[in-house]
Design a protein around this motif. Sequence first.
Motif, PDB file in Angstrom:
ATOM      1  N   MET A  83    -116.034  10.272-125.619  1.00  0.00           N
ATOM      2  CA  MET A  83    -117.497  10.698-125.934  1.00  0.00           C
ATOM      3  C   MET A  83    -118.078   9.440-125.209  1.00  0.00           C
ATOM      4  N   VAL A  84    -118.057   8.295-124.710  1.00  0.00           N
ATOM      5  CA  VAL A  84    -118.013   7.333-123.800  1.00  0.00           C
ATOM      6  C   VAL A  84    -118.862   8.010-122.074  1.00  0.00           C
ATOM      7  N   SER A 138    -113.980  14.228-130.585  1.00  0.00           N
ATOM      8  CA  SER A 138    -114.578  12.951-131.267  1.00  0.00           C
ATOM      9  C   SER A 138    -113.973  13.455-132.131  1.00  0.00           C
ATOM     10  N   ILE A 168    -127.128  20.982-123.751  1.00  0.00           N
ATOM     11  CA  ILE A 168    -125.726  20.004-123.560  1.00  0.00           C
ATOM     12  C   ILE A 168    -124.636  20.662-122.331  1.00  0.00           C
ATOM     13  N   TRP A 213    -122.738  13.523-119.147  1.00  0.00           N
ATOM     14  CA  TRP A 213    -124.991  14.260-119.119  1.00  0.00           C
ATOM     15  C   TRP A 213    -124.900  13.340-118.283  1.00  0.00           C
ATOM     16  N   ILE A 214    -125.381  11.996-118.924  1.00  0.00           N
ATOM     17  CA  ILE A 214    -126.650  11.039-118.653  1.00  0.00           C
ATOM     18  C   ILE A 214    -126.422  10.590-116.651  1.00  0.00           C
ATOM     19  N   THR A 253    -119.227  18.291-122.108  1.00  0.00           N
ATOM     20  CA  THR A 253    -119.517  17.610-123.334  1.00  0.00           C
ATOM     21  C   THR A 253    -119.417  17.826-124.797  1.00  0.00           C
ATOM     22  N   TYR A 306    -117.024  16.190-127.347  1.00  0.00           N
ATOM     23  CA  TYR A 306    -117.301  15.035-128.800  1.00  0.00           C
ATOM     24  C   TYR A 306    -116.733  16.545-130.060  1.00  0.00           C
ATOM     25  N   THR A 332    -120.920  11.441-122.297  1.00  0.00           N
ATOM     26  CA  THR A 332    -122.484  11.286-122.585  1.00  0.00           C
ATOM     27  C   THR A 332    -122.691  11.067-120.681  1.00  0.00           C
TER      28      THR A 332
END
Length: 451
Positions: free
Chosen positions: A403-404, A79, A68, A410-411, A72, A76, A407
């Motif tokens: 978080m969005v 969050s 990770i 990360w993607i 990111t 998290y 993520t």
Amino acid sequence: MPTLPATAPIDTPPLRRKDVWGWVFYDVGNHGYATTILAVIFNRYYALQVAGGETGIAMDWFGLQFSIPGATLFTYFVSISTFIVMLFSPVTGAMADHTQRKKSFLMFSTVIGVACTAMLWFVGKGDWLFGGIVFALANLGFNAGLAFYDAILKDIAKPEETGWISGFGWGIGYFGGGILLLINMIMLQPPKILGIQPFQVQDTFAAVAIWWFLFSIPMILWVKEPAISIKSGLQGIGSDSFRRLKRTLKDARKLPDLLRFLLAFFFFNNGVQTVILMAAIFGEAELKMNSSSLILFFLMIQFCGFAGSLTLGKLSDKIGDKTVLLITLVIWCIVCIWSCLLGLFTDPVTEFWMVGILAGLILGASQSSARSLFARFTPVSRAAEFFGFYSVQARLSTLLGPMVYGTMLWITGSIRYAILCLLVFFVVGGVLLLKVNVSRGNKQALEAEFE
């Protein structure tokens, strides 16, 4: 600051009232946390050094191996802390209203925030779990206190003053946060003429804890709580608070414009909070800016925020908080698109500074206008309860937005593509805000006061 009387009636000009200054000085203190910890130094330190940067932290869960990225992981932990605050804010808000102890609840949250911020001094490279937990606790204290702090605005300001005082608080807060950021820069890279050795980056976190504590003292001394007798014990207070919470959930349906505003706020605040959290990481990871350049960049944003908050805060009382807020959301859309396409007109770093000026001018104004607008929709006698729900929306957007973003990063592996997801939040929030009727919402709040 002019000499102020020990007590002053509410019809005294705001700048001659100690309770207003006590409230404003607290904004100076917690903006030190917001700038140094959330926006400029700790976020980069944690994401890029403590948690491994782009390589990130290798995980092995039940035989599934993956890594990770540090940025990111940071989002998290943000969050997680805000989710906890989101769960408890309505209940603690109801308790604060029941006991008339909003300031006491604020000070308790501040103690947690200050103590855990000081503990960040012990976080070194590789301490991603320990550092993440301590940061989450500090962030919990910071965010939990905001609901009580915002609710106190209703106690110290007349309705026609809320826009200006809210903007003044944000403006002075940004100015104070900028001063602490300048101190941090001198700590990390002192001029030779001072003849002192550079401090470690962790020392700036201790400086934040001291700064936050010192600027909380005027709130303790100058903002008075009503002298009331509470006959029920802790169990009685808890049960009464839950009854108030249940009543608030029921009565909120009588305030449809307040609910419409909260829905709009949920979306556009996603974008605002994520920009604040990720801008410095973007500057270092994408544009290879060094620490000194990034601190100067955020100093510029802080002082632009100071000017923008004061100017647009005054404008809010003339043309309306909703109009000013809509203007800022249009500009936020421009900021997102331009940030994704940096390098269109000149070199990317120069354009990043241009985008920063634009964002700085509206940053405080968008937040102070939202707070002032919500205050107009809130019954005075139940301010902490309703600001607890406001805090839930603020925390939920601080939960969901980062978080969005994290993520998507990360993607896609692209920090620029991740920025585009924020555009959706601003557009949807603006469309929903258009449906809010301010005069009708204010009338609904006044009618609810007497039911």
